[in-house]
Motif scaffolding. Structure first.
Motif, PDB file in Angstrom:
ATOM      1  N   UNK A 351      -7.850 -16.480  -0.459  1.00 47.37           N
ATOM      2  CA  UNK A 351      -7.554 -17.352   0.657  1.00 47.37           C
ATOM      3  C   UNK A 351      -7.990 -18.780   0.340  1.00 47.37           C
ATOM      4  N   UNK A 352      -8.650 -18.937  -0.771  1.00 46.05           N
ATOM      5  CA  UNK A 352      -9.084 -20.279  -1.162  1.00 46.05           C
ATOM      6  C   UNK A 352     -10.486 -20.598  -0.707  1.00 46.05           C
ATOM      7  N   UNK A 353     -11.209 -19.572  -0.216  1.00 46.61           N
ATOM      8  CA  UNK A 353     -12.565 -19.816   0.246  1.00 46.61           C
ATOM      9  C   UNK A 353     -13.559 -18.988  -0.563  1.00 46.61           C
ATOM     10  N   UNK A 354     -14.814 -19.414  -0.627  1.00 44.03           N
ATOM     11  CA  UNK A 354     -15.794 -18.639  -1.386  1.00 44.03           C
ATOM     12  C   UNK A 354     -16.301 -17.442  -0.593  1.00 44.03           C
ATOM     13  N   UNK A 355     -16.925 -16.512  -1.282  1.00 46.02           N
ATOM     14  CA  UNK A 355     -17.437 -15.306  -0.633  1.00 46.02           C
ATOM     15  C   UNK A 355     -18.438 -15.609   0.464  1.00 46.02           C
ATOM     16  N   UNK A 356     -19.187 -16.697   0.301  1.00 47.90           N
ATOM     17  CA  UNK A 356     -20.198 -17.045   1.292  1.00 47.90           C
ATOM     18  C   UNK A 356     -19.586 -17.458   2.618  1.00 47.90           C
ATOM     19  N   UNK A 357     -18.288 -17.715   2.652  1.00 46.10           N
ATOM     20  CA  UNK A 357     -17.659 -18.123   3.920  1.00 46.10           C
ATOM     21  C   UNK A 357     -17.442 -16.928   4.836  1.00 46.10           C
ATOM     22  N   UNK A 358     -17.581 -15.720   4.311  1.00 43.83           N
ATOM     23  CA  UNK A 358     -17.230 -14.556   5.118  1.00 43.83           C
ATOM     24  C   UNK A 358     -18.159 -14.367   6.304  1.00 43.83           C
ATOM     25  N   UNK A 426      -6.090 -11.208  18.733  1.00 41.93           N
ATOM     26  CA  UNK A 426      -7.147 -11.285  17.730  1.00 41.93           C
ATOM     27  C   UNK A 426      -6.559 -11.572  16.359  1.00 41.93           C
ATOM     28  N   UNK A 427      -5.499 -10.814  16.033  1.00 43.98           N
ATOM     29  CA  UNK A 427      -4.894 -10.954  14.707  1.00 43.98           C
ATOM     30  C   UNK A 427      -4.288 -12.346  14.548  1.00 43.98           C
ATOM     31  N   UNK A 428      -3.698 -12.851  15.631  1.00 43.65           N
ATOM     32  CA  UNK A 428      -3.118 -14.192  15.568  1.00 43.65           C
ATOM     33  C   UNK A 428      -4.179 -15.217  15.176  1.00 43.65           C
ATOM     34  N   UNK A 429      -5.366 -15.080  15.774  1.00 44.42           N
ATOM     35  CA  UNK A 429      -6.446 -16.007  15.441  1.00 44.42           C
ATOM     36  C   UNK A 429      -6.805 -15.963  13.970  1.00 44.42           C
ATOM     37  N   UNK A 430      -6.923 -14.735  13.442  1.00 48.72           N
ATOM     38  CA  UNK A 430      -7.307 -14.582  12.033  1.00 48.72           C
ATOM     39  C   UNK A 430      -6.225 -15.150  11.124  1.00 48.72           C
ATOM     40  N   UNK A 431      -4.970 -14.816  11.434  1.00 46.28           N
ATOM     41  CA  UNK A 431      -3.858 -15.306  10.603  1.00 46.28           C
ATOM     42  C   UNK A 431      -3.806 -16.830  10.636  1.00 46.28           C
ATOM     43  N   UNK A 432      -3.992 -17.392  11.835  1.00 44.72           N
ATOM     44  CA  UNK A 432      -3.973 -18.855  11.958  1.00 44.72           C
ATOM     45  C   UNK A 432      -5.079 -19.464  11.112  1.00 44.72           C
ATOM     46  N   UNK A 433      -6.270 -18.848  11.129  1.00 42.45           N
ATOM     47  CA  UNK A 433      -7.397 -19.392  10.375  1.00 42.45           C
ATOM     48  C   UNK A 433      -7.105 -19.364   8.879  1.00 42.45           C
ATOM     49  N   UNK A 434      -6.588 -18.224   8.409  1.00 41.12           N
ATOM     50  CA  UNK A 434      -6.284 -18.103   6.985  1.00 41.12           C
ATOM     51  C   UNK A 434      -5.220 -19.113   6.576  1.00 41.12           C
ATOM     52  N   UNK A 435      -4.190 -19.254   7.421  1.00 41.03           N
ATOM     53  CA  UNK A 435      -3.126 -20.213   7.115  1.00 41.03           C
ATOM     54  C   UNK A 435      -3.664 -21.626   7.066  1.00 41.03           C
ATOM     55  N   UNK A 436      -4.489 -21.981   8.046  1.00 43.02           N
ATOM     56  CA  UNK A 436      -5.034 -23.340   8.078  1.00 43.02           C
ATOM     57  C   UNK A 436      -5.925 -23.589   6.877  1.00 43.02           C
ATOM     58  N   UNK A 437      -6.673 -22.561   6.437  1.00 40.57           N
ATOM     59  CA  UNK A 437      -7.527 -22.727   5.261  1.00 40.57           C
ATOM     60  C   UNK A 437      -6.653 -23.058   4.055  1.00 40.57           C
ATOM     61  N   UNK A 438      -5.570 -22.298   3.932  1.00 42.84           N
ATOM     62  CA  UNK A 438      -4.602 -22.509   2.873  1.00 42.84           C
ATOM     63  C   UNK A 438      -4.078 -23.940   2.905  1.00 42.84           C
ATOM     64  N   UNK A 439      -3.612 -24.337   4.086  1.00 34.37           N
ATOM     65  CA  UNK A 439      -3.007 -25.655   4.247  1.00 34.37           C
ATOM     66  C   UNK A 439      -4.014 -26.762   3.965  1.00 34.37           C
ATOM     67  N   UNK A 440      -5.205 -26.647   4.547  1.00 34.25           N
ATOM     68  CA  UNK A 440      -6.214 -27.689   4.373  1.00 34.25           C
ATOM     69  C   UNK A 440      -6.614 -27.838   2.915  1.00 34.25           C
TER      70      UNK A 440
END
Lengths: 683, 85
Positions: A351-358, A426-440
């Motif tokens: 997702x483009x984030x480090x393990x510590x972000x979990x 709930x899933x929408x929130x997670x998907x949005x977060x992952x997408x935004x991480x990607x985009x950012x």
């Protein structure tokens, strides 16, 4: 070779840069991570330690005063570093601090280096760098008990002679050796002219010898250690290795981590409720008690609803923050957190984030505020910023009442469908977060995630005292720095909903007259109902005419394409204080009254279902309800989060950006939802 | 020890150790690793392979991304060589 000569001319007398024997004596504490600096700092400074960022940075320092001594000795604890090389923000700040160039910090009078007795060579690497600066150095050799347990013996006198500064063995966790440290610091603060020969490190830090400077320093470290440390030839750390075989296993490791996180998560959700309810009740009682002292009116409302309500509404975040940080501290101290970051790294990097972000992202499902504070475990500032920006997209507990209300409106007779929609949110929130991480990561904050370089310390039993102290620190930081802003926001929003005052409408007086008549007749029940109705009408009128109400009407053209009316608009404006406020606001705005929330929720939902627009069509159609749901999943409807984002990123710019992009995202998604569902409903 | 053979760290077998002979493409992260003890002439042991992998140096275990470990070239030691610190 020239670098191995001892140059008499370079003997320095420390204290040249000390302030005179009055004024504050400043000590800077440095050392590798995981050597017990925190325990030492806590023990030396007691409860007067404070945590704050270096001005203009996100690097934290702790500062406090020594508990004894005639001359005030201020100790500044810097984050753990491996070298002064300035490759990370912490290292940059540390090397600036030693030069006296760190923001807000003058050149220290003494450097206290905390070394790990079980890994002296690594600690000596940093010592060799520090010794090159013209400052007195005292070395604290910590964890001497663990070293002894492993059969490592250190000849302290020989070490002092080799390095040229005092070396004090300690076990900071249990308070052993601390008197010697305190005495030494006090002595030095009182007579800075005391000289101690500080021999330069054998390599002199020169690169002319060839090879990398790291190499020459490590060679020096190894040579010194060889002369002063006796260690058995047998390998140690086998227990850790055995545990790690499971915990760092690509599959089993993730399983264990999931279990650990579920437990912590469950505790945050359940255990936190007890103190949260207590805080709510306490502040309600305090408010009621204060109300008896101040006559009813705007002042009473300001004090009770605005200030006391605001303070209570801010403190109610504390239990979740404290539980999260307590567990993070215990998990980190035990050594487990590093393993968790290690196993999650592979998945998160996709997702483009480090393990510590979990861990922060998972805890954002309880509340984004402690989650954003917890992002400090993420090393890379860019990754940390991205995580902070997307954290509020995770469905937090405050959204749950809103989801419950909307899914009940959508599917009153089908709990299965309601549950499905709930989960989809709930899933929408997670998907949005992952997408935004990607985009950012590809636009505003580009760059690959830094590769993982993470020390996996030996496992040990975590120290509860240190963890509690850390939790206290975090709580204090929250109250002091974010809490004040949250309070200001709450009072502002209270003012918007209260002013300007308007006289109750004629309908209220009529109802009151009818109530009096009913009471005269002996019909107490009807009288009560009529009085309640009068209050509802009055509140509704007051809210509609307040600034918040006018704002709702003002934004109506903007929210109309999403299927909302001005009453929902007021709900959105008021829930900027806290998301769940929309439910009570809608109760007032549609005339049902706040009481119904507690006593007659079904009644509230029934009323909302029947709410009509001016043209007679129902307000809460499927399209509007779904659109509102999507809006609440994605919108930044919680200004207190902004306060914390500002504190953790050190700028209002990112807080504003977070608000703006989330609002934009919510608006767009809501619009699409409304249009699509409306069209589908017409088919 | 075969002095000609240089392999990237992540090509060692689990529990095999090697002496660092060269580190390519220095950058901030590699320097961080070097500050933790991974520099030329140090003995390091590959504890667990994969991505990320675990290596041991100076008795410390460090989790490292494979793409970083790729740039650390070592002389592999004989399989019977025992890494004791």
């Amino acid at each position: 070779m020239p670098c191995y000569d001892v140059d008499i001319d370079t003997l320095r007398s420390p204290g040249r840069n000390s302030s005179a024997a009055t004024g504050t004596f400043s000590v800077v504490m440095m050392g590798n991570p995981n050597v017990g600096k925190t325990s030492l700092f806590n023990a030396l400074t007691g409860l007067n330690g404070r945590t704050a960022n270096f001005p203009g940075t996100t690097v934290e320092r702790k500062f406090g005063r020594l508990k004894t001594g005639a001359r005030p000795v201020e100790i500044v604890d810097l984050p753990g570093i491996y070298s002064l090389q300035a490759a990370t923000p912490e290292e940059r700040v540390a090397s600036a601090a030693i030069l006296g160039k760190a923001p807000g910090l003058s050149r220290p009078d003494l450097v206290l280096v905390v070394a790990d007795a079980t890994n002296i060579e690594r600690s000596l690497f940093l010592v060799s760098q520090i010794l090159e600066h013209d400052l007195p150095v005292v070395i604290v050799l910590n964890m001497i008990d663990i070293a002894a347990a492993r059969g490592i013996t250190v000849d302290v006198a020989a070490l002092e002679h080799e390095i040229g500064c005092p070396v004090i063995p300690t076990v900071a966790r249990y308070g052993r050796g601390l008197d010697a440290v305190t005495t030494r610091l006090v002595e030095w603060s009182q007579s800075p002219a005391e000289t101690m020969l500080a021999l330069p490190p054998r390599n002199g830090g020169c690169t002319a010898c060839g090879g990398c400077p790291f190499q020459s320093r490590y060679t020096w470290s190894e040579n010194v250690a060889a002369r002063c440390v006796q260690a058995p030839a047998t390998a140690w750390g086998q227990k850790t290795e055995m545990i790690d075989r499971v915990l760092t296993h690509p599959v089993a490791g993730i399983g264990v981590f999931a279990l650990v996180m579920l437990t912590v998560f469950y505790l945050i959700f359940s255990v936190a409720n007890v103190p949260m309810d207590l805080i709510d009740t306490l502040f309600a009682h305090v408010g009621a008690w204060i109300a008896t002292w101040i006559p009813a009116g705007k002042l009473q409302s300001l004090v009770v609803d605005g200030i006391i309500g605001g303070v209570g509404g801010m403190l109610v975040f504390l239990p979740q923050i404290c539980i999260l940080f307590l567990f993070l501290a215990l998990l980190e101290d035990s050594g487990y957190l590093a393993r968790a970051a290690f196993v999650m790294d592979r998945l998160m990097r996709k997702v483009g984030l480090p393990g510590t972000a979990f861990v922060p992202l998972l805890s954002a499902h309880a509340c984004a505020i402690p989650a954003i504070m917890a992002t400090r475990v993420i090393r890379d500032p860019r990754d940390r910023l991205v995580t902070i920006l997307i954290a509020p997209l995770m469905t937090c507990s405050a959204r749950i009442p809103v989801y419950a209300m909307l899914t009940a409106l959508l599917f009153p007779h089908s709990p299965a469908k309601a549950a499905l929609v709930f989960t989809a949110a709930y899933i929408l929130g997670i998907v949005a977060a992952i997408t935004m991480a990607f985009v950012l990561k590809r636009t505003l904050l580009p760059g690959d995630s830094k590769p993982l370089v993470l020390e996996l310390p030996e496992y040990r039993v975590p120290c509860l005292k240190t963890a509690l102290r850390y939790t206290w620190d975090r709580g204090a930081v929250f109250i002091r720095q974010a809490g004040t802003i949250i309070l200001a926001i709450s009072i502002t929003l209270w003012a918007l909903a209260t002013f300007p005052e308007t006289a109750p409408p004629a309908a209220t007086t009529d109802l009151r007259v009818q109530a009096a008549a009913a009471e005269d007749r002996g019909d107490v029940e009807t009288a009560e109902a009529l009085r309640r109705e009068a209050v509802n009408v009055s509140s509704r009128h007051a809210l509609a005419n307040s600034y918040a109400g006018r704002l709702g009407k003002f934004i109506e053209p903007v929210v109309e394409p999403l299927g909302f009316d001005w009453q929902i608009g007021i709900g959105i404006v008021s829930s900027l204080a806290a998301r769940e406020v929309i439910v009570s606001t809608l109760a007032v705005v549609y005339g049902v009254g706040e009481d119904s929330l507690e006593h007659d929720q079904a009644g509230l939902y029934a009323t909302l279902r029947q709410a009509r627009r001016s043209d007679g069509s129902p307000v809460f159609t499927m399209a509007t309800s779904l659109s509102l749901l999507v809006f609440y999943v994605l919108a930044m409807q919680c200004l207190p989060t902004q306060a914390v984002t500002k504190r953790e990123t050190n700028s209002w710019k990112w807080a504003a950006f977070q608000f703006a992009y989330m609002t934009g995202l919510a608006y767009g998604a809501s619009l699409i939802t409304y249009r699509v569902v409306s069209k589908l409903m017409m088919l | 020890m075969n002095t000609i053979e240089q392999v990237p760290l992540n090509e060692l077998s689990p529990s095999q150790c090697g002496v660092v002979c060269r580190i390519t493409a220095l950058d901030d992260e590699i320097e961080r690793l070097m500050a933790m003890g991974v520099c030329v002439d140090r003995v390091i042991e590959l504890v667990q392979c994969g991505d990320p992998l675990i290596l041991r140096v100076f008795g410390t275990r460090i989790g490292v991304s494979a793409r970083l470990a790729d740039r650390i070239l070592v002389h592999p030691c004989r399989p019977t060589h025992c890494y004791s610190r």
